[in-house]
Design an enzyme around this catalytic site. Structure first.
Site, PDB file in Angstrom:
ATOM      1  N   ARG A 147       0.802  -1.210   0.000  1.00 12.42           N
ATOM      2  CA  ARG A 147       0.000   0.000   0.000  1.00 12.42           C
ATOM      3  C   ARG A 147       0.843   1.273   0.000  1.00 12.42           C
ATOM      4  NH1 ARG A 147      -2.576  -4.033   1.615  1.00 12.42           N
ATOM      5  NH2 ARG A 147      -0.813  -4.413   3.009  1.00 12.42           N
ATOM      6  N   THR A 148       1.831   1.337   0.872  1.00 12.86           N
ATOM      7  CA  THR A 148       2.591   2.576   1.000  1.00 12.86           C
ATOM      8  C   THR A 148       3.362   2.881  -0.274  1.00 12.86           C
ATOM      9  OG1 THR A 148       2.811   2.252   3.391  1.00 12.86           O
ATOM     10  CG2 THR A 148       4.320   3.811   2.356  1.00 12.86           C
ATOM     11  N   LYS A 177      25.908  -4.968  -0.688  1.00 14.85           N
ATOM     12  CA  LYS A 177      27.366  -4.988  -0.818  1.00 14.85           C
ATOM     13  C   LYS A 177      28.045  -4.278   0.348  1.00 14.85           C
ATOM     14  CE  LYS A 177      26.845  -4.689  -5.850  1.00 14.85           C
ATOM     15  NZ  LYS A 177      27.147  -3.871  -7.056  1.00 14.85           N
ATOM     16  N   ARG A 198      11.516   3.555   3.095  1.00 19.18           N
ATOM     17  CA  ARG A 198      11.149   2.657   4.194  1.00 19.18           C
ATOM     18  C   ARG A 198      12.394   1.876   4.580  1.00 19.18           C
ATOM     19  NH1 ARG A 198       5.870  -1.061   4.586  1.00 19.18           N
ATOM     20  NH2 ARG A 198       5.118   1.016   5.147  1.00 19.18           N
ATOM     21  N   HIS A 226       5.669   6.092  11.317  1.00 21.68           N
ATOM     22  CA  HIS A 226       5.126   6.029   9.954  1.00 21.68           C
ATOM     23  C   HIS A 226       4.213   7.247   9.796  1.00 21.68           C
ATOM     24  CE1 HIS A 226       3.908   4.620   6.181  1.00 21.68           C
ATOM     25  NE2 HIS A 226       3.523   3.381   6.467  1.00 21.68           N
TER      26      HIS A 226
END
Length: 401
Positions: A147-148, A177, A198, A226
């Site tokens: 959704r985000t 890496k 995120r 959030h």
């Protein structure tokens, strides 16, 4: 030469706020070369508030990271106050990044919601908009998201912008890496105008914002916060319940690891006569920092083990998933917490007619599917509102009011 910076200090009047503006007196020494009051697409502006002129204010990200040395601070011993509109066409958005819920005062929330309402009209117009034509957004996701990520990408495209995306940066970027987050941000900002990130670590968004010279939006940082989800949650409550003052909200489920409920709790302190109920298994109870913050703001809260009783009192039952990924190897604790509190038809039966059930999604078994048929099930409408809020944030950060 006088310089000024708008401060959000007065109430919203329609879609405009008339805050106070500080103007350094010309007779005092003030070096304008240290200031930038117009945000370019690749430079974060520094406000007078960011540079220490005003007391009783939350430290900005800039101050918390000690980005500026003492020589950059303004030496100004007097100022005069005058009124100037801030939430009006052509004005710059006063936030450089969206990192945490505490950044938003009540007036800003109301103004953002007005913009989100306008974004809803744009979304429903088949011709769309070209407000962000020529802008590029980079979505940098180190954790899974549906959704985000998709709502941010949809928001950007519906406003005419373009998207650069990494769906699993933890595995399929140079992070695998060993590249540092700071180096990744310095690289990605060279390709884009705004970064939506995120990350699996709490505080990662703050580090990214301290590094980047373009806006950064926190799309969830581990168990931290959030903020865009909290904005859409409050926007949804206002639309569904019809008010924000005087509401009772039950936060249910994984409250220890739930960044959505933490951010929502912060935003709810902006409203009057709010009461919050915490309903959760013992192993995932709400952390003490949120409880202390609510108490410091005069917000009443109560812990309860009885979901049925809480549901009968609340305007909003905000259910959350028990987050297996936060338990590590302690699967025994996860199994002990999972399934203890479930919203089903029995819970709906005791809820008030105007009350709603919300959930940040995804859900597992904590809301039964038969609840979906009830008009009080607001979680899919809640998810759609995320598009409008994120359209508003992108528009405000990139082109202002």
């Amino acid at each position: 030469m006088a310089v000024s910076s708008s401060l959000l200090t007065s109430s919203l009047q329609g879609s405009m706020v008339t805050p106070k503006t500080l103007k350094c007196c010309t007779e005092f020494k003030c070096n304008p070369s240290n200031l930038s009051f117009q945000q370019s697409r690749h430079t974060k502006s520094m406000h007078l508030t960011h540079l220490g002129l005003l007391p009783s204010r939350k430290l900005s990200i800039w101050e918390q990271t000690d980005r500026f040395s003492s020589k950059d601070r303004i030496q100004c011993r007097a100022f005069e106050v005058e009124n100037a509109p801030s939430f009006s066409v052509g004005k710059k958005f006063h936030l450089d990044d969206i990192i945490e819920a505490q950044q938003f005062d009540r007036d800003t929330l109301s103004a953002i919601f007005e913009v989100a309402h306008e974004m809803e009209k744009i979304e429903k117009n088949s011709t769309g908009s070209q407000i962000l034509k020529g802008y590029l957004m980079a979505t940098l996701f180190y954790e899974p998201s549906t959704r985000t990520r998709l709502s941010f990408e949809s928001a950007m495209k519906r406003l005419g912008g373009e998207v650069l995306t990494t769906e699993n940066a933890r595995e399929f970027s140079s992070a695998a890496k060993g590249e540092t987050l700071e180096d990744t941000i310095r690289t990605v900002e060279g390709y884009s105008d705004i970064i939506v990130m995120r990350h699996f670590e709490s505080g990662a968004a703050r580090r990214a914002a301290a590094t980047a010279s373009i806006p950064v939006i926190n799309a969830g940082d581990g168990p931290g916060q959030h903020p865009s989800q909290a904005l859409l949650d409050v926007y949804t409550i206002e639309r569904e319940v019809g008010k924000l003052d005087g509401i009772k909200v039950g936060l249910v489920g994984d409250l220890a690891n739930g960044r959505t409920v933490r951010s929502l709790a912060y935003l709810l302190t902006r409203y009057q006569d709010v009461k919050i109920y915490f309903v959760s298994p013992d192993v995932v109870k709400m952390k003490d920092d949120i409880k202390a913050f609510l108490t410091s703001k005069g917000v009443e809260w109560e812990e309860s083990a009885d979901l049925m009783e809480v549901a009968s009192k609340c305007d909003v039952v905000y259910q959350t998933r028990i987050q297996k990924e936060r338990f590590g190897e302690r699967i025994d604790l996860y199994e002990a917490a999972r399934g203890k509190y479930i919203v089903d038809q029995d819970v709906l039966d005791v809820m008030q007619k105007h009350a709603v059930v919300m959930h940040p999604l995804p859900r597992l078994d904590e809301i039964t599917v038969d609840v979906d048929r009830d008009p009080r099930a607001a979680y899919f409408r809640q998810a759609k509102n995320g598009l409008y809020i994120r359209m508003a944030l992108l528009k405000l950060l990139l082109v202002g009011w």
